[in-house]
Design a protein around this motif. Structure first.
Motif, short mmCIF file in Angstrom:
data_model
loop_
_atom_site.label_atom_id
_atom_site.label_comp_id
_atom_site.label_asym_id
_atom_site.label_seq_id
_atom_site.Cartn_x
_atom_site.Cartn_y
_atom_site.Cartn_z
N TYR A 243 0.33 -1.41 -0.53
CA TYR A 243 -0.13 -0.47 -0.30
C TYR A 243 0.68 1.11 0.14
CZ TYR A 243 -4.36 -2.50 0.81
OH TYR A 243 -5.32 -3.90 0.75
N ALA A 244 0.38 2.43 -0.39
CA ALA A 244 1.30 3.15 -0.72
C ALA A 244 0.91 4.51 0.43
CB ALA A 244 0.80 4.91 -1.89
N ARG A 245 2.02 4.95 1.02
CA ARG A 245 0.96 5.76 1.95
C ARG A 245 -0.14 6.75 2.17
NH1 ARG A 245 0.06 7.19 5.51
NH2 ARG A 245 0.29 8.24 7.76
N ASP A 246 -0.16 7.12 0.83
CA ASP A 246 -1.80 7.93 1.36
C ASP A 246 -2.82 6.81 1.10
OD1 ASP A 246 -1.63 6.75 -1.54
OD2 ASP A 246 -2.09 8.97 -2.69
N GLU A 247 -2.02 5.51 1.09
CA GLU A 247 -3.75 5.01 1.45
C GLU A 247 -4.54 4.36 2.82
OE1 GLU A 247 -3.64 2.21 -2.68
OE2 GLU A 247 -2.05 2.50 -2.29
N LEU A 248 -3.22 4.53 3.39
CA LEU A 248 -3.32 4.05 5.21
C LEU A 248 -3.57 5.56 6.14
CD1 LEU A 248 0.32 2.17 5.02
CD2 LEU A 248 -1.89 1.50 5.08
N GLU A 249 -4.37 4.96 7.16
CA GLU A 249 -4.42 6.17 8.14
C GLU A 249 -3.13 6.76 8.43
OE1 GLU A 249 -7.60 7.71 8.59
OE2 GLU A 249 -8.88 6.71 7.15
N THR A 250 -3.68 7.97 8.75
CA THR A 250 -2.22 8.63 9.96
C THR A 250 -2.56 8.24 11.07
OG1 THR A 250 -1.74 9.87 7.80
CG2 THR A 250 -0.68 10.58 10.26
N PHE A 251 -3.50 8.74 11.60
CA PHE A 251 -4.10 8.06 13.48
C PHE A 251 -4.53 7.22 13.70
CE2 PHE A 251 -3.72 12.79 12.33
CZ PHE A 251 -2.53 13.09 13.44
N VAL A 252 -4.24 6.05 14.61
CA VAL A 252 -4.49 4.60 14.88
C VAL A 252 -4.70 5.08 16.32
CG1 VAL A 252 -3.68 2.37 15.02
CG2 VAL A 252 -2.81 3.38 12.44
N LEU A 253 -5.97 3.84 16.71
CA LEU A 253 -6.19 4.66 18.08
C LEU A 253 -6.38 2.76 18.42
CD1 LEU A 253 -7.43 5.31 21.20
CD2 LEU A 253 -9.34 5.44 19.92
N GLU A 254 -4.96 2.50 19.82
CA GLU A 254 -5.10 1.41 20.74
C GLU A 254 -5.57 1.42 21.58
OE1 GLU A 254 -1.99 -2.78 21.18
OE2 GLU A 254 -1.30 -0.55 19.52
N THR A 255 -6.69 0.59 22.48
CA THR A 255 -7.03 0.52 23.34
C THR A 255 -6.72 -0.88 23.94
OG1 THR A 255 -9.08 -0.64 22.74
CG2 THR A 255 -8.85 2.44 23.17
N TRP A 256 -6.63 -0.74 25.40
CA TRP A 256 -6.25 -3.00 26.20
C TRP A 256 -7.40 -2.60 27.59
CZ3 TRP A 256 -2.67 0.82 24.60
CH2 TRP A 256 -1.92 1.37 26.27
N LEU A 257 -7.22 -3.82 27.71
CA LEU A 257 -7.88 -4.44 29.12
C LEU A 257 -7.78 -5.65 29.59
CD1 LEU A 257 -10.13 -3.69 31.51
CD2 LEU A 257 -11.87 -4.39 29.73
N GLY A 258 -6.72 -5.29 30.71
CA GLY A 258 -6.40 -6.38 31.45
C GLY A 258 -6.47 -7.66 32.42
N ILE A 259 -6.13 -8.40 33.11
CA ILE A 259 -5.91 -8.41 34.36
C ILE A 259 -4.68 -9.76 34.36
CG2 ILE A 259 -7.64 -10.55 34.08
CD1 ILE A 259 -8.59 -10.65 36.72
N THR A 260 -4.17 -9.44 36.18
CA THR A 260 -2.78 -9.98 36.37
C THR A 260 -2.82 -10.24 37.55
OG1 THR A 260 -1.74 -8.68 34.55
CG2 THR A 260 -0.89 -9.38 36.89
#
Length: 350
Positions: free
Chosen positions: A293-310
């Motif tokens: 993919y070319a750069r202009d076909e990709l999103e510039t901003f990406v959001l990542e979230t997480w939820l866990g237990i330890t």
């Protein structure tokens, strides 16, 4: 097409902060402080998708051994840090870890042998990395630098995934000949992160909470700048700087293992926003690839979230489960979709 290793300018995004408070001087560290085994897979979620970031595996060994072993990348990482960071000051703690692992990406339809130009490309990375964490407890600040060297496009990773799919009775992917950098290509990545405690506290019944925020930049096969926050709540016995889920990059999680003096149990969650300039797993690198993919076909901003237990036991054995989600990386077409995966972490600290 945008290519890796060009954007050294990103390192300068943190340069003023580095001069305001440099990383701490190295202190004595135990030879072996523990190990951690990480397994990511999209089958470890409420809905199994078997696409995009479909799985990863890594083994981390921490302690002074990670810096002194003959095959360690720490001498090279230390040299880069010496060039990019100001002279160390203070008497802070320095921790090290060494990680090896693999990362796997596939399109949605894995039964088709021919290249799928409308979907995400097959991609893989086999890597080794070293991490140095410099803790300044008097300022509630920790600096983490990581150097990763790896190989894209090896048939070995495809063979391992085929074997795993046979074991679990799933469809074997048939399009690995179309993966990014098929046949193998060297790659690298350097990342620098500043983590700071925002606040913490307790409720008088043994339960505690803490929140940190992290600014990170990464240059190489993943080139981006990110900012995020992470919170954990429960029976907290390990220091705040040992909890850093925002330093994860797919399968890569190379951070030192820290033991609590007693058992602990906590829930954790958070998010990070990434401003991404380059992703070799989608754009390819220097070798020609069937699907990119070319750069202009990709999103510039990406959001990542997480939820866990330890849960950590008195013996130092720690078990964790985490569910991670990420917004779309590709702007349009069938591959423009959010992704989700689960992770299991088994570690032992000494």
């Amino acid at each position: 097409m945008y290519r890796p290793f060009f954007p050294a300018l990103l390192i300068l995004t943190l340069w003023p902060a580095l001069y305001a408070g440099s990383v701490a001087a190295q202190s004595q560290e135990a030879w072996n402080t523990g190990w951690a085994l990480y397994v990511d897979n999209d089958v470890l979620t409420p809905r199994s998708t078997d696409r995009d970031y479909t799985g990863g595996f890594s083994l981390t060994l921490s302690g002074r051994r990670a810096a002194e072993w003959p095959l360690s990348l720490q001498p090279l990482l230390g040299g880069i840090n010496h060039l990019l960071l100001p002279a160390t000051r203070g008497s802070g703690q320095v921790l090290h870890s060494l990680e090896t692992g693999l990362t796997v990406f596939t399109p949605e339809d894995i039964e088709q042998e021919s290249a799928r130009h409308e979907d995400r490309p097959y991609a893989s990375l086999l890597y080794v990395s070293n991490t140095a964490q410099h803790v300044e407890p008097w300022r509630d600040v920790a600096w983490t630098t990581t150097l990763t060297l790896g190989v894209l496009g090896l048939d070995l990773v495809a063979d391992l995934q085929d074997s795993f799919h046979r074991v679990i009775g799933s469809t074997e992917p048939k399009g690995w000949d179309n993966q990014i950098s098929h046949g193998g290509e060297l790659t690298a990545r350097y990342s620098l992160a500043r983590q700071q405690k925002v606040f913490d506290g307790g409720w008088g019944n043994g339960l505690n909470h803490e929140t940190t925020h992290t600014l990170r930049t990464s240059v190489g096969y993943i080139t981006d700048v990110s900012w995020g926050m992470a919170t954990r709540v429960g029976l907290l016995r390990t220091p705040w700087w040992s909890f850093n889920p925002q330093l994860v990059e797919y399968a890569e999680k190379s951070v030192p293992v820290k033991r609590a003096n007693t058992s602990e149990l906590y829930l954790w969650g958070g998010f990070q926003i990434k401003a991404r300039l380059y992703n070799a797993f989608l754009q390819g690198q220097f070798r020609d690839s069937e699907v990119t993919y070319a750069r202009d076909e990709l999103e510039t901003f990406v959001l990542e979230t997480w939820l866990g237990i330890t849960q950590q036991f008195r013996s130092g054995l720690r078990l964790s489960y985490v569910l991670r989600g990420q917004t779309r990386e590709i702007s349009e077409g069938p591959a423009s979709r959010n992704s989700i995966w689960g992770g299991v972490i088994i570690s032992r600290a000494f």
